[in-house]
Design a protein around this motif. Structure first.
Motif, short mmCIF file in Angstrom:
data_model
loop_
_atom_site.label_atom_id
_atom_site.label_comp_id
_atom_site.label_asym_id
_atom_site.label_seq_id
_atom_site.Cartn_x
_atom_site.Cartn_y
_atom_site.Cartn_z
N GLU A 16 0.85 -1.21 -0.14
CA GLU A 16 -0.12 -0.08 -0.44
C GLU A 16 0.81 1.04 0.04
O GLU A 16 1.06 1.94 -0.73
N ARG A 17 2.08 0.99 1.26
CA ARG A 17 2.56 1.85 0.71
C ARG A 17 3.27 2.32 0.13
O ARG A 17 3.37 3.47 -0.58
N GLU A 19 2.38 2.02 -3.31
CA GLU A 19 0.97 2.39 -4.25
C GLU A 19 1.02 3.70 -4.13
O GLU A 19 1.21 4.13 -5.57
N ASN A 20 1.76 3.97 -3.05
CA ASN A 20 1.13 5.39 -3.00
C ASN A 20 2.35 6.59 -2.37
O ASN A 20 2.01 7.79 -1.76
N GLN A 22 4.93 9.41 -3.39
CA GLN A 22 4.32 10.77 -3.30
C GLN A 22 5.94 11.89 -4.47
O GLN A 22 5.36 12.18 -5.09
N ARG A 81 2.41 0.52 -10.05
CA ARG A 81 1.44 1.13 -10.29
C ARG A 81 1.53 2.77 -9.48
O ARG A 81 0.55 2.96 -9.43
N GLY A 82 2.43 2.51 -8.65
CA GLY A 82 2.69 3.77 -7.70
C GLY A 82 2.89 5.18 -9.05
O GLY A 82 2.71 6.50 -8.86
N LYS A 85 0.46 6.17 -11.11
CA LYS A 85 -0.70 7.66 -10.40
C LYS A 85 0.20 8.39 -10.23
O LYS A 85 -0.82 10.08 -10.80
N GLN A 86 1.24 7.95 -10.29
CA GLN A 86 2.12 9.92 -10.45
C GLN A 86 3.71 9.65 -11.41
O GLN A 86 4.76 9.39 -11.12
#
Length: 103
Positions: A16-17, A19-20, A22, A81-82, A85-86
């Motif tokens: 989860e970390r 994938e997210n 920043q 995936r991360g 997203k970014q």
């Protein structure tokens, strides 16, 4: 032996970390923490061929006994995936490897 401390719940939190993320600094910090806490060494770099998608970024593990096959597949997938997203993180990664020098 450190990798054996990675439980299913902890693995889900790690994914989860990943994938997210920043920023590129975030990704590098997570790589460092995975090495310190679990002994997992990751190499994230553009592949030798042309990079058109996130699949063109090579994510390799250093040889490590005890790391299961599913974890070896799920960590790179979470990182991709991360990056999807970014996308600016992928651009920074390419720039750090001097691929966007003339762009």
């Amino acid at each position: 032996m450190r990798i054996l401390r990675l439980t299913r719940h902890e693995e889900q939190r790690l994914l989860e970390r990943l994938e997210n993320i920043q920023s590129l600094a975030d990704l590098e910090k997570l790589q460092q923490r995975m090495h310190e806490q679990l002994g997992i060494r990751l190499s994230i770099r553009p592949s030798h061929n042309e990079v058109r998608t996130m699949r063109g970024i090579a994510i390799d593990f250093a040889e490590q006994p005890g790391l299961c096959r599913k974890t070896r597949q799920s960590i790179p997938a979470a990182i991709r995936r991360g990056l999807e997203k970014q996308p600016e993180i992928a651009f920074r990664l390419l720039d750090a490897h001097d691929l966007l020098r003339d762009a």
